[in-house]
Design an enzyme around this catalytic site. Structure first.
Site: not given
Length: 329
Positions: A9, A188, A245, A253
């Site tokens: 969660a 990635k 990303t 990241n």
């Protein structure tokens, strides 16, 4: 209506619970912290991991893993480095015939295995799918249009499962390339840290565009060596996820890379973060996998040197820029 269980969660698990509910499923979300499950059931919110987001009251939560076992489909959204331990806990209670869709993105540190291989060792008879793509949790939770790849061993099964988890705001594209759908999602994260560092250092848009493009080349080399289809790595779970990303502070990241580029220390950055930044762990495991397959990945190696070997970011950048000119392939 299908019963869909979501393990984990955090922000992404909570967002996927929202997407599964909108797809017309009965959803049970498993949280490791009892207080998270209690907040979801009491106030229909997850303020720790997905703040300022209202959850549909039909999404129920539990902190007991055994409650998930009655589901028709289960989504594995535990952090990548915790997938093995979660599968070990599931093994004695697993209901035969239940498909497991892996939504964790990463490569296991000690073994260098991708997530389907980890699950295959711990739950050898389970039907595995991979759900991966360019998706920020908050946007999926708020029903903004998004798309993912769903890869399974057999295309017809992937198409059937796509109808279970997909909706008009969460479009699913089926694939039979399980390996390719995972390599993109794992690598990635490492490349996003590199992109963030370039931004943090003020190198400009040209440098970031070059880095992303060369990153796609690294990602593709590793994927093909591992058995992936090149076209998968040019799709949603590869280039799509990488593009997202590497260009937004919404990415944990990328934002970590920006902070490193600004001169902050890794331990200080991680100290104040509740959510896992997968690329920190995956940098080492990607390099380990690449070495085992004899694949050259200079950008990922550079990130790993900075994160895990104490290398100076300026020296690493200079080393990258000093690499010999070569033919573009």
């Amino acid at each position: 209506m299908n019963k869909v269980g979501v393990i984990g969660a955090g922000a992404w698990g909570t967002a996927l619970a929202c997407a599964m509910q909108r797809a017309g499923n009965e959803v049970l979300l498993q949280a490791y912290e009892p207080e998270v499950a209690e907040a979801i059931n009491r106030s229909h919110a997850n303020p720790i991991y997905l703040p300022n987001t209202n959850l549909n009251p039909n999404i129920r939560a539990t902190s007991d893993l055994i409650d998930i076992i009655g589901s028709d489909v289960i989504l594995m959204v535990a952090p990548a480095q915790h997938v093995r331990a979660t599968c070990k806990a599931l093994r004695p209670i697993w209901k035969k015939g239940t498909p497991l869709l892996i939504c964790a993105k990463g490569i296991e540190l000690d073994s260098g295995l991708i997530m389907s291989e980890v699950v295959g060792e711990e739950l050898p008879d389970v039907e595995i799918g991979i759900l991966s793509g360019p998706t920020f949790a908050i946007e999926v939770a708020n029903a903004l249009p998004s798309a993912c790849t769903l890869a399974m061993k057999e295309m017809d099964r992937a198409m059937i499962m796509a109808k279970v988890v997909g909706s008009s705001r969460f479009r699913i594209y089926a694939s039979d390339d399980i390996v390719g759908a995972q390599i993109g999602g794992a690598v990635k994260n490492v490349l996003a840290i590199a992109s963030g560092m370039a931004s943090g250092k003020g190198f400009g848009d040209n440098a970031r565009a070059a880095l992303i493009t060369r990153g796609i080349s690294e990602l593709t080399r590793l994927g093909v060596a591992k058995g992936a289809k090149p076209e998968t790595l040019m799709g949603l779970s590869g280039m799509g996820d990488l593009t997202l990303t590497c260009n937004s502070m919404q990415s944990r990241n990328f934002s970590l890379g920006v902070a490193l580029g600004h001169g902050e220390k890794l331990e200080d950055i991680l100290k104040v973060r509740k959510a896992v930044t997968e690329g920190v762990f995956t940098a080492r495991s990607v390099c380990k996998l690449a070495a085992s397959l004899h694949v050259d990945m200079p950008i990922c190696k550079a990130v790993n040197r900075i994160l895990n070997e104490g290398a100076d970011i300026n020296e690493v950048v200079d080393d990258l820029l000093a690499r010999p000119f070569r033919e573009e392939i």
